[in-house]
Design an enzyme around this catalytic site. Structure first.
Site, PDB file in Angstrom:
ATOM      1  N   GLU A 159       7.730 -12.169  -2.327  1.00  0.00           N
ATOM      2  CA  GLU A 159       8.000 -12.276  -3.769  1.00  0.00           C
ATOM      3  C   GLU A 159       8.251 -13.702  -4.233  1.00  0.00           C
ATOM      4  O   GLU A 159       7.920 -14.080  -5.347  1.00  0.00           O
ATOM      5  CB  GLU A 159       9.199 -11.399  -4.154  1.00  0.00           C
ATOM      6  CG  GLU A 159       8.917  -9.899  -4.157  1.00  0.00           C
ATOM      7  CD  GLU A 159       9.171  -9.211  -2.829  1.00  0.00           C
ATOM      8  OE1 GLU A 159       9.248  -9.906  -1.772  1.00  0.00           O
ATOM      9  OE2 GLU A 159       9.290  -7.976  -2.836  1.00  0.00           O
ATOM     10  N   GLY A 168       7.381  -4.832  -2.245  1.00  0.00           N
ATOM     11  CA  GLY A 168       7.824  -3.460  -2.466  1.00  0.00           C
ATOM     12  C   GLY A 168       7.367  -2.512  -1.365  1.00  0.00           C
ATOM     13  O   GLY A 168       7.988  -1.472  -1.137  1.00  0.00           O
ATOM     14  N   ALA A 186       4.629  -4.194  -4.986  1.00  0.00           N
ATOM     15  CA  ALA A 186       4.556  -3.706  -6.357  1.00  0.00           C
ATOM     16  C   ALA A 186       3.222  -4.158  -6.939  1.00  0.00           C
ATOM     17  O   ALA A 186       2.643  -5.143  -6.482  1.00  0.00           O
ATOM     18  CB  ALA A 186       5.713  -4.275  -7.169  1.00  0.00           C
ATOM     19  N   GLU A 230       9.909  -2.815   1.240  1.00  0.00           N
ATOM     20  CA  GLU A 230      11.117  -2.168   0.711  1.00  0.00           C
ATOM     21  C   GLU A 230      10.991  -0.654   0.728  1.00  0.00           C
ATOM     22  O   GLU A 230      11.958   0.056   1.029  1.00  0.00           O
ATOM     23  CB  GLU A 230      11.380  -2.683  -0.707  1.00  0.00           C
ATOM     24  CG  GLU A 230      11.715  -4.164  -0.705  1.00  0.00           C
ATOM     25  CD  GLU A 230      11.810  -4.758  -2.094  1.00  0.00           C
ATOM     26  OE1 GLU A 230      10.782  -4.752  -2.806  1.00  0.00           O
ATOM     27  OE2 GLU A 230      12.899  -5.216  -2.474  1.00  0.00           O
TER      28      GLU A 230
HETATM   29  N1  CO8 Z   1      -0.664  -5.743  -6.672  1.00  0.00           N
HETATM   30  C1  CO8 Z   1      -1.849  -5.513  -7.274  1.00  0.00           C
HETATM   31  N2  CO8 Z   1      -3.031  -5.597  -6.632  1.00  0.00           N
HETATM   32  C2  CO8 Z   1      -3.011  -5.943  -5.323  1.00  0.00           C
HETATM   33  C3  CO8 Z   1      -1.815  -6.193  -4.636  1.00  0.00           C
HETATM   34  C4  CO8 Z   1      -0.596  -6.080  -5.380  1.00  0.00           C
HETATM   35  N3  CO8 Z   1       0.613  -6.258  -4.799  1.00  0.00           N
HETATM   36  N4  CO8 Z   1      -2.110  -6.517  -3.367  1.00  0.00           N
HETATM   37  C5  CO8 Z   1      -3.440  -6.468  -3.261  1.00  0.00           C
HETATM   38  N5  CO8 Z   1      -4.004  -6.118  -4.436  1.00  0.00           N
HETATM   39  C6  CO8 Z   1      -5.431  -5.962  -4.752  1.00  0.00           C
HETATM   40  C7  CO8 Z   1      -6.125  -7.303  -4.843  1.00  0.00           C
HETATM   41  O1  CO8 Z   1      -5.900  -7.888  -6.104  1.00  0.00           O
HETATM   42  C8  CO8 Z   1      -7.556  -6.917  -4.597  1.00  0.00           C
HETATM   43  O2  CO8 Z   1      -8.062  -6.371  -5.785  1.00  0.00           O
HETATM   44  P1  CO8 Z   1      -9.528  -6.827  -6.331  1.00  0.00           P
HETATM   45  O3  CO8 Z   1     -10.480  -6.301  -5.284  1.00  0.00           O
HETATM   46  O4  CO8 Z   1      -9.656  -6.133  -7.638  1.00  0.00           O
HETATM   47  O5  CO8 Z   1      -9.523  -8.318  -6.406  1.00  0.00           O
HETATM   48  C9  CO8 Z   1      -7.434  -5.788  -3.585  1.00  0.00           C
HETATM   49  O6  CO8 Z   1      -6.096  -5.289  -3.693  1.00  0.00           O
HETATM   50  C10 CO8 Z   1      -7.664  -6.219  -2.162  1.00  0.00           C
HETATM   51  O7  CO8 Z   1      -6.772  -7.279  -1.886  1.00  0.00           O
HETATM   52  P2  CO8 Z   1      -7.258  -8.716  -1.303  1.00  0.00           P
HETATM   53  O8  CO8 Z   1      -8.655  -8.971  -1.717  1.00  0.00           O
HETATM   54  O9  CO8 Z   1      -6.226  -9.728  -1.671  1.00  0.00           O
HETATM   55  O10 CO8 Z   1      -7.213  -8.383   0.264  1.00  0.00           O
HETATM   56  P3  CO8 Z   1      -7.030  -9.452   1.447  1.00  0.00           P
HETATM   57  O11 CO8 Z   1      -7.323  -8.701   2.694  1.00  0.00           O
HETATM   58  O12 CO8 Z   1      -7.775 -10.697   1.156  1.00  0.00           O
HETATM   59  O13 CO8 Z   1      -5.453  -9.832   1.401  1.00  0.00           O
HETATM   60  C11 CO8 Z   1      -3.068  -9.375   1.238  1.00  0.00           C
HETATM   61  C12 CO8 Z   1      -4.465  -8.865   1.677  1.00  0.00           C
HETATM   62  C13 CO8 Z   1      -2.644 -10.569   2.078  1.00  0.00           C
HETATM   63  C14 CO8 Z   1      -2.104  -8.228   1.413  1.00  0.00           C
HETATM   64  C15 CO8 Z   1      -3.155  -9.784  -0.250  1.00  0.00           C
HETATM   65  O14 CO8 Z   1      -3.755  -8.736  -1.000  1.00  0.00           O
HETATM   66  C16 CO8 Z   1      -1.813 -10.082  -0.895  1.00  0.00           C
HETATM   67  O15 CO8 Z   1      -1.246 -11.123  -0.654  1.00  0.00           O
HETATM   68  N6  CO8 Z   1      -1.307  -9.157  -1.766  1.00  0.00           N
HETATM   69  C17 CO8 Z   1      -0.108  -9.370  -2.537  1.00  0.00           C
HETATM   70  C18 CO8 Z   1       1.108  -9.279  -1.684  1.00  0.00           C
HETATM   71  C19 CO8 Z   1       2.334  -9.526  -2.522  1.00  0.00           C
HETATM   72  O16 CO8 Z   1       2.560 -10.590  -3.072  1.00  0.00           O
HETATM   73  N7  CO8 Z   1       3.214  -8.511  -2.628  1.00  0.00           N
HETATM   74  C20 CO8 Z   1       4.453  -8.592  -3.332  1.00  0.00           C
HETATM   75  C21 CO8 Z   1       4.304  -8.115  -4.724  1.00  0.00           C
HETATM   76  S1  CO8 Z   1       5.801  -8.321  -5.675  1.00  0.00           S
HETATM   77  C22 CO8 Z   1       6.802  -7.038  -5.228  1.00  0.00           C
HETATM   78  O17 CO8 Z   1       6.443  -6.254  -4.423  1.00  0.00           O
HETATM   79  C23 CO8 Z   1       8.127  -6.934  -5.922  1.00  0.00           C
HETATM   80  C24 CO8 Z   1       8.860  -5.609  -5.600  1.00  0.00           C
HETATM   81  C25 CO8 Z   1      10.061  -5.363  -6.458  1.00  0.00           C
HETATM   82  C26 CO8 Z   1       9.786  -4.700  -7.805  1.00  0.00           C
HETATM   83  C27 CO8 Z   1       9.218  -3.320  -7.654  1.00  0.00           C
HETATM   84  C28 CO8 Z   1       8.986  -2.608  -8.961  1.00  0.00           C
HETATM   85  C29 CO8 Z   1       8.081  -1.405  -8.839  1.00  0.00           C
END
Ligand code: CO8
Length: 258
Positions: A132, A109, A66, A112
């Site tokens: 999460e 998400g 998400a 999911e």
């Molecule tokens: N949300 C928003 N932005 C994101 C997300 C995300 N989930 N994941 C990555 N991005 C963005 C980063 O912020 C970054 O943006 P910017 O360049 O502006 O800083 C860009 O994408 C590239 O990401 P990274 O620089 O972090 O890339 P890396 O290769 O270093 O890392 C990872 C990749 C490991 C995937 C890392 O991006 C990460 O950990 N992302 C988050 C993963 C996460 O925590 N996901 C769970 C989110 S919560 C959820 O999904 C709840 C679901 C239930 C509710 C659903 C309702 C719709």
């Protein structure tokens, strides 16, 4: 094809192909993406010319979850009243199969979303996880429920409590994904599977998906009764007559509904 704000959409014969297209956010699922995706899937589902859909992302990310930036500031009453997860219930109304073609990250998400699809084909680079807990929340689009059913309590509990990622090989071994293929072949393999399904007689496809889905909801005895009614009902379809006649006459079938 048709281009929306967050998706690329094309038709490849009888297969509807949807590519998640927020590359700068690793295909994070924001509200626009959820609305566009469930909308396009509903259109494909209603379209006689489509028999199966494929959802894919980029090589680096199917979807990284998400959109945390969109979610972070929400207050409890707002989350409750907006009910911003409800849009994903659209998947439950789809009758034609949807395949997730997963490469790279399928997190939160994103994992999911893959599990909302009827089957997952993964590239050898795929990584699944429910991180999460590290954000102070829990999976919210069915992850705690579908992961347990897919891979069992032990692995699901470990993933949900630690947020660790599962590689493609482990995901296949655990039963989360139908098949792992080399990254370069992912889309071709997913499309081939989708074409195979889309060439099948549609009444049987709809019944087959419906019956398998009932295994999530019903007791074994009720599920077996449900399947039997579906089986008998298919004898009312022209495609059953054609399919069985073609087998006996040793010729390819020409299905009416497909
Ligand atoms: N949300 C928003 N932005 C994101 C997300 C995300 N989930 N994941 C990555 N991005 C963005 C980063 O912020 C970054 O943006 P910017 O360049 O502006 O800083 C860009 O994408 C590239 O990401 P990274 O620089 O972090 O890339 P890396 O290769 O270093 O890392 C990872 C990749 C490991 C995937 C890392 O991006 C990460 O950990 N992302 C988050 C993963 C996460 O925590 N996901 C769970 C989110 S919560 C959820 O999904 C709840 C679901 C239930 C509710 C659903 C309702 C719709």
């Amino acid at each position: 094809g048709e281009s929306l704000e967050t998706l690329l959409v094309e038709r490849r014969g009888r297969v509807g192909l949807i590519t998640l297209n927020r590359p700068k956010a690793l295909n994070a699922l924001n509200a626009t993406l959820a609305t566009e995706l469930t909308g396009v899937l509903a259109e494909f589902d209603a379209d006689e010319a489509i028999g199966c859909s494929v959802i894919t992302g980029s090589e680096k990310a199917f979807a990284a979850g998400a959109d945390v930036k969109e979610m972070a500031g929400k207050a409890y009453p707002q989350a409750l009243l907006e009910d911003f997860i409800a849009v994903w219930d659209g998947f439950a109304r789809l009758r034609k199969p949807v395949i997730a073609a997963v490469s790279g990250f399928a997190l939160g998400g994103g994992c999911e979303l893959a599990m909302l699809c009827d089957l997952i084909i993964a590239s050898d680079s795929a990584k699944f996880g429910q991180p999460e807990i590290r954000l102070g929340v829990v999976p919210g689009i069915g992850g705690t429920q579908r992961l347990v059913r897919a891979i069992g309590k032990a692995k699901a509990m470990e993933m949900v409590l630690t947020g660790r990622m599962m590689e493609a090989a482990e995901a296949e071994q655990a039963g989360l994904v139908a098949r792992v293929v080399p990254a370069a072949d992912l889309l071709a393999e997913a499309l081939k599977t989708a074409e195979t399904i889309a060439a099948m007689p549609l009444p049987a496809v709809i019944a087959a998906k419906d019956c398998v889905d009932r295994a999530y909801e019903l007791t074994l005895a009720e599920g077996v009764r449900y399947e039997r009614r579906a089986f008998y009902a298919l004898f009312a379809s022209e495609d059953q007559k054609e399919g069985m006649a073609a087998f006996i006459e040793k010729r390819p079938p020409v299905f009416k509904h497909r």
